[in-house]
Design an enzyme around this catalytic site. Sequence first.
Site, mmCIF file in Angstrom:
data_model
loop_
_atom_site.group_PDB
_atom_site.id
_atom_site.type_symbol
_atom_site.label_atom_id
_atom_site.label_comp_id
_atom_site.label_asym_id
_atom_site.label_seq_id
_atom_site.Cartn_x
_atom_site.Cartn_y
_atom_site.Cartn_z
ATOM 1 N N GLU A 145 0.825 -1.228 -0.261
ATOM 2 C CA GLU A 145 -0.014 0.073 -0.047
ATOM 3 C C GLU A 145 0.916 1.334 0.047
ATOM 4 O OE1 GLU A 145 -4.058 -1.473 2.226
ATOM 5 O OE2 GLU A 145 -2.522 -0.717 3.585
ATOM 6 N N ASP A 164 -8.071 -9.437 4.046
ATOM 7 C CA ASP A 164 -7.807 -8.280 4.793
ATOM 8 C C ASP A 164 -8.835 -8.069 5.790
ATOM 9 O OD1 ASP A 164 -6.978 -5.918 6.025
ATOM 10 O OD2 ASP A 164 -7.506 -4.415 4.257
ATOM 11 N N GLU A 195 -12.924 -2.681 11.731
ATOM 12 C CA GLU A 195 -12.810 -1.901 10.281
ATOM 13 C C GLU A 195 -13.834 -2.471 9.247
ATOM 14 O OE1 GLU A 195 -9.476 -0.985 6.713
ATOM 15 O OE2 GLU A 195 -9.154 -2.390 8.633
#
Length: 710
Positions: A300, A374, A402
């Site tokens: 990322e 993820d 998240e």
Amino acid sequence: MLRRLLIAFCLLFSAATAANAEDGYDLWLRYKPVEASQGADYKTRATAIVTGSTPTLDVAKRELQRGLGGLLAAAPMTSNTIADGAIVLATPADSRGFAIPVGLDREGFVIRSTTLDGHPVTVIAGGSDIGVLYGAFRYLSLIQTQKSTAGLDIQDAPKLDLRVLDHWDNLDGHVERGYAGTSLWDWWRLPDRVDARYDDYAAANASIGINGAVLNNVNAKADSLTEPYLRKAAAIANVLRPYGIKVYLSARFSAPIDLGGLKTADPEDPDVAAWWQAKADEIYTIIPDFGGFLVKANSEGQPGPGDYKRTHAQGANMLAKALKPHGGIVMWRAFVYSEHDATDRAKQAYLEFQPTDGQFADNVLVQIKNGAIDFQPREPFHPLFGAMPRTQQMMEFQITKEYLGFSTHLAYLAPMWEEVLQADTFAKGKGSTVAKVIDGSLDGHTLTGMAGVANIGDDRNWSGSDFDQANWYAFGRFAWNPDTKSAEIAEDWTRMTWSNDPKVVSTIVPMMMGSREAVVHYMTPLGLAHLMDTGHHYGPGPWVSELGRPEWNPAYYHKADLNGIGFDRTKTGSNALGQYTPQAAKPWLEAKKTDERFLLWFHHVPWDFKMKSGRPLWDELVVTYSQGVDEVSAMRKTWATLEGDIDSERFNAVAANLAIQEREAQWWRDACLTYFQSVSKRPLPAGYTLPGITVEQYRKRVFPYAPGRG
């Protein structure tokens, strides 16, 4: 006169109510009085605390006095004399006549009802003073959960060496993927002002055996390694140290360029290695017991050894060499994927790391997420577990939610973690569970660990909602022993946090145990994944397909078209199944035989694919999404039955969150089904409806200020 008496009474009543109000700050260490029938048993066993004096033993003594004072309304005093009912704290340096078991781990403990100097006592002995502290918390938890303290004979030690919270906290106070306010660490005023909450944070962690904290975000700023910020970290370390907690820092791989003025961060460059060695020496001068580095590299946009055509092992080993003289370790994250790699994202970490098996230094742990994508509501276990037998591997769980509704959705994550830990890799035959990989027993590794991405902020209740505290608690329990059962954890946490009332326990525990499955049902059923809107990850976004990086688009993961839905990861597709052992992959090879919880993760199937229920896939999808909403509605009704049994402040806070969750579950269900119906062109099964909102109308909903964004 009567009016004055009434006013005085009202004032006294208001003061008493305020004093008894609860806001969640005390977590699972509430220490409320136990029922009288139990208290009589306990009171005979807590007359005095006999102990030596170290900073850690002093903490253990204070916690026992505070805990027993709250639980039994009588705090035992410190004494140098053993008497009937005394609690004796013992270490190898001061065993007080108690035979501490040979080879007891330094973090291990013994709690035993015995006789010393002719007096019946309870001995809490540890392999060190840290072990004693853990034993003291265990003893208190027995009383909190109304277990008997008579005839005790308990011996325990952690199965994992490193039990670490990863704080994704930035230097400006913002917490990436944090939903509980701003950072607990007041970097601006440290080291001069050290918040008293740090002691309470440390006690909560020590009570569940957590022994490490990474203070800063994995998307690290090099400034964290500068002398002023090291002084700030040292101030935190000074508070955490007596509780057995070491501090770690996320290190930015390009720091030699950012801070040192070098032209390269190549791990094979001698000047780069020398810079890191000098930096390590500086850190240990300031923080003598510094734990080491956590590193996110070449993922990322973060810098890493791949920028110089070096392997992850070469990058990790260079840092490990700098830390080794001081006893430090490197936790090197395996979360990697690249916009330049068209391979199935689920395969990329394996492809980069598995070929380097056996090349990592002995003070390196490869830190692997529980699944290959993820932190999704459900993923199969990561194929790297069991595929690198010569490499020390540690688990990374995400405690902060998240992808599971932030802090407003009730989602107890322990069943998800248990599902992964007990998954069988078949790396060395049947029974080669992920738990055995990370505890070192499968391959004979001696350095082991588990990390959890923290859900802690400066909110008064620490985690943004009362039930999210359970995930912090559960992480500590699993890090201590990966084979613990999630239902057992839920019951202990409920008793310590809410009440020992059988009605409360029998109501809350089933709610918790079914809550994560409900989230899966209304968000990503039947093996779907990553349908969350992009960037903020708040709410549904299955229609998103226009972003520049394919793997950032939800459409990449579901691949819905007129003919069907799902990601083909068999030999006819990406063959991600080939990264698992044949025995582990076998249950997922054929769509008709695949556990339907993972069906669309591994297979692209037609909309009329016949499910085990006899329904076609499309109908099953509608039914399952709707089931998730119904399950949240049922949780709301169940919680309502506890009004009056739970203090009003926390009861109302949970009720409000459940109302939000029900509304958003309905949104998830309606938006996803509306989109998938627009693709499949199929009617809803009888008895099911949609609100008539178009995909374009859902698409126009934007949330620029959603919390937790990077």
